[in-house]
Write an enzyme that holds these catalytic residues in place. Structure first.
Site, PDB file in Angstrom:
ATOM      1  N   THR A  31       3.327  29.604 -34.384  1.00  0.00           N
ATOM      2  CA  THR A  31       2.723  30.674 -33.589  1.00  0.00           C
ATOM      3  C   THR A  31       3.061  32.018 -34.209  1.00  0.00           C
ATOM      4  OG1 THR A  31       2.766  29.398 -31.559  1.00  0.00           O
ATOM      5  CG2 THR A  31       2.848  31.773 -31.312  1.00  0.00           C
ATOM      6  N   GLN A 104      -4.684  23.202 -35.578  1.00  0.00           N
ATOM      7  CA  GLN A 104      -3.920  22.515 -34.537  1.00  0.00           C
ATOM      8  C   GLN A 104      -4.469  22.857 -33.151  1.00  0.00           C
ATOM      9  OE1 GLN A 104       0.003  23.456 -33.038  1.00  0.00           O
ATOM     10  NE2 GLN A 104       0.748  21.435 -33.633  1.00  0.00           N
ATOM     11  N   HIS A 180      -1.935  18.651 -30.926  1.00  0.00           N
ATOM     12  CA  HIS A 180      -0.554  19.016 -30.584  1.00  0.00           C
ATOM     13  C   HIS A 180      -0.126  18.240 -29.338  1.00  0.00           C
ATOM     14  CE1 HIS A 180       3.090  21.057 -30.160  1.00  0.00           C
ATOM     15  NE2 HIS A 180       2.707  22.322 -30.179  1.00  0.00           N
ATOM     16  N   ASN A 183       6.505  19.128 -28.142  1.00  0.00           N
ATOM     17  CA  ASN A 183       7.136  20.354 -27.639  1.00  0.00           C
ATOM     18  C   ASN A 183       6.842  20.700 -26.189  1.00  0.00           C
ATOM     19  OD1 ASN A 183       8.322  20.602 -30.101  1.00  0.00           O
ATOM     20  ND2 ASN A 183       6.831  22.065 -30.917  1.00  0.00           N
ATOM     21  N   TYR A 185       4.149  20.563 -24.342  1.00  0.00           N
ATOM     22  CA  TYR A 185       2.864  21.099 -23.911  1.00  0.00           C
ATOM     23  C   TYR A 185       2.075  19.988 -23.201  1.00  0.00           C
ATOM     24  CZ  TYR A 185       4.462  25.152 -26.369  1.00  0.00           C
ATOM     25  OH  TYR A 185       5.221  26.232 -26.740  1.00  0.00           O
ATOM     26  N   ARG A 232       0.699  15.258 -33.561  1.00  0.00           N
ATOM     27  CA  ARG A 232       2.102  15.697 -33.695  1.00  0.00           C
ATOM     28  C   ARG A 232       2.894  15.295 -32.456  1.00  0.00           C
ATOM     29  NH1 ARG A 232       4.928  21.687 -34.143  1.00  0.00           N
ATOM     30  NH2 ARG A 232       6.225  21.198 -35.942  1.00  0.00           N
ATOM     31  N   ASN A 240      10.920  23.435 -23.982  1.00  0.00           N
ATOM     32  CA  ASN A 240      10.117  23.395 -22.750  1.00  0.00           C
ATOM     33  C   ASN A 240      10.651  22.372 -21.751  1.00  0.00           C
ATOM     34  OD1 ASN A 240       8.228  25.488 -22.978  1.00  0.00           O
ATOM     35  ND2 ASN A 240       6.908  24.277 -24.318  1.00  0.00           N
ATOM     36  N   GLY A 322       8.476  24.999 -41.930  1.00  0.00           N
ATOM     37  CA  GLY A 322       8.062  26.131 -41.110  1.00  0.00           C
ATOM     38  C   GLY A 322       8.664  27.437 -41.561  1.00  0.00           C
ATOM     39  N   ARG A 323       9.799  27.800 -40.963  1.00  0.00           N
ATOM     40  CA  ARG A 323      10.367  29.139 -41.144  1.00  0.00           C
ATOM     41  C   ARG A 323      10.496  29.615 -42.591  1.00  0.00           C
ATOM     42  NH1 ARG A 323      14.661  30.158 -36.427  1.00  0.00           N
ATOM     43  NH2 ARG A 323      13.305  29.562 -34.705  1.00  0.00           N
TER      44      ARG A 323
HETATM   45  C1  PHB Z   1       6.014  28.988 -29.487  1.00  0.00           C
HETATM   46  O1  PHB Z   1       5.175  29.849 -29.718  1.00  0.00           O
HETATM   47  O2  PHB Z   1       7.123  29.244 -29.028  1.00  0.00           O
HETATM   48  C2  PHB Z   1       5.681  27.593 -29.785  1.00  0.00           C
HETATM   49  C3  PHB Z   1       4.364  27.219 -29.923  1.00  0.00           C
HETATM   50  C4  PHB Z   1       4.073  25.921 -30.225  1.00  0.00           C
HETATM   51  C5  PHB Z   1       5.113  25.021 -30.366  1.00  0.00           C
HETATM   52  C6  PHB Z   1       6.393  25.393 -30.232  1.00  0.00           C
HETATM   53  C7  PHB Z   1       6.708  26.692 -29.934  1.00  0.00           C
HETATM   54  O3  PHB Z   1       4.841  23.752 -30.667  1.00  0.00           O
END
Ligand code: PHB
Length: 370
Positions: A31, A104, A180, A183, A185, A232, A240, A322-323
Site C-alpha cells: 500500500t 492485487q 488478496h 492479512n 481482510y 495470497r 488485523n 517488499g520493504r
Molecule cells: C496496509 O496498508 O496496512 C496493508 C494493506 C494490505 C495488506 C497489509 C497491510 O495486506
C-alpha cells in the site's frame, strides 16, 4: 556420467501466466496511498512501477473491488470504468520495459470504518470487531466498529464485484490478478474460524468457510483463465487481529483445494515479519508444497541470502520482497551484481498521502528497468 543439472537460482527465469519472467523475485504488494480521493492510478504510480519492472513479477498494491471494499485513504480502486482505464498507463509503462504485472484485488471487510461508507457499517463474515489500534479515515483516527455480517443473499454481489474488477483489469492490460485472501481482510475473515461464526453455507466447516474464496477464484478464472490468477494467504499472521486455533487444518485444506485449479502461483506469507499469532508452530513453505503442486511464492522478511537459499533449495519457486524495494527500485540488479543497497530511509515518508515523488519514486535507480 552426465553432469547433474544445475540448481535453479533466484536469477533464473520462470514461465508463468504465458510469459517468461526474467527472474524469480516478485515485488510484494505494498500500500502506498498515492491514488488520491478518486482512487485513480496516475502518472506517478506508473513511474513507480516502471522503476521496479526489473523484478520478475510486479504485484501491485491492494486495489479495491467496490466502494464497500474501501478501508484506507487514497488507495486505488478498480470498480469504475474511469479507474479501470486509469490503470492502462501503468501496465503500458511496465510492459514498455519488458516487465510483468499482476493487479492485487482487495476487499477490506471489517478493517474499515463507517466514515468510508456514508455512515453505514463495514461488512464482514460475522459481527466481530477488530481489537486493535484503529483506522485512519477522513475524520482522523477512529476506533474499529462492530461490522455488519453480510446477509447470505448479498454474497453473490461480492463475488460479482471481483468478477467485474477482473474484466476491467483484463481490459487495462494486466498480465494477471492476485486475489488478496491474507492479512485479515474480507476473504481471510471468511476463511478463519476466529472471524467466521456464520451458520449458513459460508460458515462452520472449513469447506463452508472456503466457499467465498472458491467462488471468487472460479469467477475471476472464468475471465482470465486460471493460469493468470493467483491467491495470497497469511497462515501465520496476526495483523488485523487474526489467528485461529485451527489455522493449520484450515490453510492445508485451502491450499489443497486451490491446487485443483492450475493457478499462476500460490503466494504464502510464511515469514513472521508481519506478526505471528502464536497459535502453534508456524506453517512453512514445505507444509504448502506437500499439498500445492503449482508455483509457490514465499514472502515476509526474506533478505538476499534467505531468498536465494529458498529458491536454490527448492522450498519456493519465487520470493516476494517488499520493504527493500521501496528504496531500491533496481533491487534485483543490486543483488545479482553485488551492488550496495540503499538503507530503508525513514518509514514515516512511505505512506504520506501527498501525490509527490518524495519518498516514493525519487530513489536512485542505477540502470533502466531492463
Ligand atoms: C496496509 O496498508 O496496512 C496493508 C494493506 C494490505 C495488506 C497489509 C497491510 O495486506
Amino acid at each position: 556420467m552426465p553432469k547433474p543439472a544445475a540448481a535453479t537460482t533466484l536469477y533464473d527465469s520462470i514461465e508463468l501466466a504465458d510469459r517468461t519472467l526474467t527472474n524469480r523475485v516478485a515485488l510484494a504488494p505494498m500500500t502506498r496511498c498515492k491514488a488520491g480521493p478518486d482512487r485513480l492510478a496516475n502518472a506517478l504510480i506508473a513511474e513507480y512501477y516502471q522503476q521496479r519492472a526489473g523484478t520478475g513479477l510486479i504485484i501491485t498494491e491492494a486495489t479495491t473491488v467496490s466502494p464497500q471494499a474501501n478501508g484506507y485513504l487514497n488507495t486505488p480502486g478498480i470498480y469504475t470504468d474511469e479507474q479501470g482505464e486509469s490503470w492502462r498507463q501503468v501496465t503500458d509503462a511496465v510492459h514498455e520495459v519488458g516487465g510483468t504485472i499482476f493487479l492485487q484485488l482487495w476487499h477490506t471487510g471489517r478493517a474499515s470504518h463507517s466514515d468510508f461508507h456514508d455512515g453505514e457499517l463495514p461488512v464482514s463474515a460475522s459481527a466481530i470487531r477488530i481489537e486493535g489500534d484503529g483506522v485512519h479515515t477522513k475524520n482522523g483516527k477512529q476506533d474499529y466498529e462492530i461490522p455488519r455480517a453480510l446477509e447470505t443473499d448479498e454474497i453473490p454481489g461480492v463475488v460479482a464485484d471481483y468478477v467485474a474488477a477482473a474484466h476491467r483489469a483484463k481490459q487495462a492490460g494486466f498480465d494477471g490478478l492476485e486475489i488478496h485472501s491474507a492479512n485479515g481482510y474480507l476473504l481471510d475473515q471468511f476463511l478463519q474460524s476466529r472471524t467466521n461464526h456464520r451458520t449458513d453455507q459460508y460458515g462452520g466447516s472449513v469447506e463452508n468457510r472456503f466457499r467465498l474464496l472458491r467462488e471468487v477464484v472460479e469467477g475471476v478464472s472464468e475471465v482470465l483463465g486460471p493460469n493468470r490468477v493467483a491467491v495470497r494467504l497469511a497462515p501465520n499472521g496476526a495483523f488485523n487481529d487474526m489467528g485461529s486455533p485451527d489455522f493449520r487444518e484450515t490453510f492445508t485444506y485451502v491450499a489443497r483445494q486451490l491446487d485443483q485449479y492450475g493457478l499462476a502461483y500460490l503466494h504464502v506469507m510464511d515469514g513472521l515479519a508481519f506478526g505471528f499469532h502464536e497459535q502453534g508452530d508456524p506453517m512453512t513453505l514445505d507444509d504448502f508444497r506437500a499439498v500445492f503442486h503449482g508455483p509457490l511464492m514465499g514472502n515476509c522478511g526474506y533478505n538476499q541470502k534467505t531468498a536465494e537459499k529458498a529458491v536454490a533449495g527448492g522450498a519456493a519457486d519465487m520470493i516476494a520482497i517488499g520493504r527493500p524495494f521501496i528504496t531500491n527500485p533496481d533491487l534485483v540488479a543490486r543483488w545479482k551484481n553485488g551492488w550496495p543497497m540503499a538503507d530503508l530511509s525513514d518509514p514515516a515518508s512511505w505512506y504520506t498521502l501527498e501525490q509527490t515523488p518524495a519518498g516514493y519514486s525519487d530513489y536512485t535507480c542505477h540502470m533502466p528497468a531492463r
